[in-house]
Design an enzyme around this catalytic site. Sequence first.
Site, PDB file in Angstrom:
ATOM      1  N   ALA A  34     -19.803  57.245 -18.629  1.00  0.00           N
ATOM      2  CA  ALA A  34     -19.373  58.368 -17.787  1.00  0.00           C
ATOM      3  C   ALA A  34     -18.049  58.091 -17.063  1.00  0.00           C
ATOM      4  O   ALA A  34     -17.334  59.023 -16.688  1.00  0.00           O
ATOM      5  CB  ALA A  34     -20.467  58.709 -16.777  1.00  0.00           C
ATOM      6  N   HIS A  36     -15.396  56.585 -18.463  1.00  0.00           N
ATOM      7  CA  HIS A  36     -14.377  57.045 -19.418  1.00  0.00           C
ATOM      8  C   HIS A  36     -14.334  58.564 -19.459  1.00  0.00           C
ATOM      9  O   HIS A  36     -13.264  59.170 -19.522  1.00  0.00           O
ATOM     10  CB  HIS A  36     -14.694  56.530 -20.829  1.00  0.00           C
ATOM     11  CG  HIS A  36     -14.661  55.051 -20.981  1.00  0.00           C
ATOM     12  ND1 HIS A  36     -15.793  54.298 -21.164  1.00  0.00           N
ATOM     13  CD2 HIS A  36     -13.623  54.176 -20.976  1.00  0.00           C
ATOM     14  CE1 HIS A  36     -15.456  53.020 -21.287  1.00  0.00           C
ATOM     15  NE2 HIS A  36     -14.152  52.911 -21.165  1.00  0.00           N
TER      16      HIS A  36
END
Length: 282
Positions: A34, A36
Amino acid sequence: MEIIRTVAELRTKLNAAREKGSIGLVPTMGALHAGHLSLIQRARKENDTVVVSVFVNPTQFNNPTDLVTYPRTEAADVAMLESAGVDYAFIPTVEEIYPEPDTRVFDLGPVAEVMEGAMRPGHFNGVAQIVSKLFDYTRPTRAYFGEKDFQQIAVIRKMVQLEGFDLEIVDCPIKREDDGLAMSSRNVRLTPEQRAVAPVINRTLQSSLEFAKDHTVEETKRFVIDELNSKPHMQVEYYEIVDAFTMQPITDWAQTEQAVGCVTVFCGDVRLIDNIKYQQKK
Ligand code: PAF
């Protein structure tokens, strides 16, 4: 979304995209989470075309075991990129990026000499090698990096200045699990016991904000190191309080406009990093 495996194809596609508008690049080493995703979402909002690179860059690993054990999850990564509305996923082989060994040595100066630079010789030169290649291939309008790797952003800014790239570096806040652990591709390597202890890193950094209000820099460093080392599985490699722009360690709060505490902790054999910004004293 198109998956691109060669530099030639990437250049061709992005030359066409550049004619139409802005390009946002999110460089990654895969094992996407999450954290990224938040960079990708921001890139999606701010650019006409979004390209995400997925490449475990061997030249930035000073520890061969770390390179071998680094998680590789291409199918899941592609699914996440697809659903995030990415235009191009650039997933090259090592041979494609390094047909010849990259012998370039970047004069990154003091920002790269402390902390990660001191502990991981050659690491930042490897980061500069791959990121400069990615910038050259994509010539993005903006490139997105997470603040978990706080020092890395300063090093990349230095490389951009050295190489004269014309782009905006966008630094994005750390994404955390509900219990405060900074999201990292390495978290999957923690055993359940280690995973249960790991949130103490953020908790300790948070409590050091209060502690710092009436203690010196040295005392605050000691507080964080002792607190973390007292926990099972935890061994601090370093805790430095540095100037947010030069990355140089400070000895007095008044020495900087913005102090940042940067920590590296071994949780078992998994090396975790995190950081926190201190409020400036008037
Ligand atoms: O932060 C990372 O994941 C890597 O260092 C980067 C910037 C993708 C370069 O390989």
